[in-house]
Scaffold this motif. Structure first.
Motif, mmCIF file in Angstrom:
data_model
loop_
_atom_site.group_PDB
_atom_site.id
_atom_site.type_symbol
_atom_site.label_atom_id
_atom_site.label_comp_id
_atom_site.label_asym_id
_atom_site.label_seq_id
_atom_site.Cartn_x
_atom_site.Cartn_y
_atom_site.Cartn_z
ATOM 1 N N ARG A 27 0.871 -0.949 -0.014
ATOM 2 C CA ARG A 27 -0.033 -0.093 0.127
ATOM 3 C C ARG A 27 0.990 1.179 -0.054
ATOM 4 O O ARG A 27 1.688 1.189 0.732
ATOM 5 C CB ARG A 27 -0.884 -0.061 1.157
ATOM 6 N N LYS A 29 1.820 4.944 0.549
ATOM 7 C CA LYS A 29 1.552 6.116 1.284
ATOM 8 C C LYS A 29 1.863 7.532 0.797
ATOM 9 O O LYS A 29 3.109 7.763 0.040
ATOM 10 C CB LYS A 29 2.540 6.236 2.699
ATOM 11 N N PHE A 34 -2.027 6.223 4.247
ATOM 12 C CA PHE A 34 -2.164 5.362 2.896
ATOM 13 C C PHE A 34 -3.055 6.072 1.737
ATOM 14 O O PHE A 34 -3.720 6.872 2.137
ATOM 15 C CB PHE A 34 -3.093 4.024 3.220
ATOM 16 N N ARG A 36 -5.485 6.777 -0.818
ATOM 17 C CA ARG A 36 -7.106 6.159 -0.823
ATOM 18 C C ARG A 36 -7.907 7.401 -1.370
ATOM 19 O O ARG A 36 -7.624 8.628 -1.564
ATOM 20 C CB ARG A 36 -7.609 5.689 0.479
ATOM 21 N N GLU A 38 -12.231 8.809 -1.467
ATOM 22 C CA GLU A 38 -13.551 8.660 -1.168
ATOM 23 C C GLU A 38 -14.406 7.566 -1.710
ATOM 24 O O GLU A 38 -14.190 7.207 -2.682
ATOM 25 C CB GLU A 38 -14.295 10.039 -1.444
ATOM 26 N N SER A 39 -15.566 7.196 -0.907
ATOM 27 C CA SER A 39 -16.511 6.339 -1.430
ATOM 28 C C SER A 39 -17.145 6.973 -2.857
ATOM 29 O O SER A 39 -17.198 8.123 -2.684
ATOM 30 C CB SER A 39 -17.481 6.263 -0.327
ATOM 31 N N TRP A 42 -12.491 3.026 -5.463
ATOM 32 C CA TRP A 42 -11.099 3.366 -6.124
ATOM 33 C C TRP A 42 -11.272 3.687 -7.635
ATOM 34 O O TRP A 42 -12.130 2.977 -8.218
ATOM 35 C CB TRP A 42 -10.154 2.099 -5.985
ATOM 36 N N GLN A 62 -11.254 9.983 -8.877
ATOM 37 C CA GLN A 62 -12.296 9.536 -7.929
ATOM 38 C C GLN A 62 -13.615 9.636 -8.673
ATOM 39 O O GLN A 62 -13.732 10.438 -9.520
ATOM 40 C CB GLN A 62 -12.433 10.749 -6.737
#
Length: 98
Positions: A27, A29, A34, A36, A38-39, A42, A62
Motif C-alpha cells: 500500500r 503512502k 495510505f 485512498r 472517497e466512497s 477506487w 475519484q
C-alpha cells in the motif's frame, strides 16, 4: 524440421510466460497516510510527472464528481500527502461523472 522448431519455440515462450512472478502487493503512502479516495471506491491510478521535476507524481481519480487527487513524487517511491487537483483555485471536476 520447421514444425519442430516452431513448436519448441512456442513451448519455451509459454513456459516463460507462465513462470512470471509478481512482487508482493504494498500500500502506497502519501505523507503519513495510505493513498485512498472517497466512497464509492477506487479509480484508476496513473503515474505522470505533472510538475516536470523529473519525479513521477501519482494521480488517483475519484468516481464521485470526477475529482483527481495528486500525490507529488518525492523520489525513492515516496509521495507527499495528496491534494485535490485544482483549476483556477477550485477543485477540478470532470464533467459527466456522477
Amino acid at each position: 524440421m520447421k514444425l519442430v522448431v516452431t513448436w519448441a519455440l512456442v513451448l519455451c515462450v509459454s513456459v516463460v510466460a507462465t513462470a512470471a512472478d509478481f512482487e508482493a502487493a504494498v500500500r502506497l503512502k502519501g505523507g503519513d497516510e495510505f493513498v485512498r479516495v472517497e466512497s464509492p471506491g477506487w479509480a484508476c491510478p496513473c503515474l505522470a510527472d505533472i510538475d516536470r521535476d523529473g519525479k513521477p507524481d501519482l494521480l488517483v481519480g475519484q468516481f464521485s464528481k470526477g475529482k483527481i487527487r495528486v500525490y507529488k513524487g518525492l523520489g525513492g517511491s515516496k509521495f507527499a500527502a495528496g491534494e485535490w487537483l485544482k483549476a483556477e483555485g477550485d477543485v477540478a471536476e470532470v464533467p459527466g461523472v456522477w
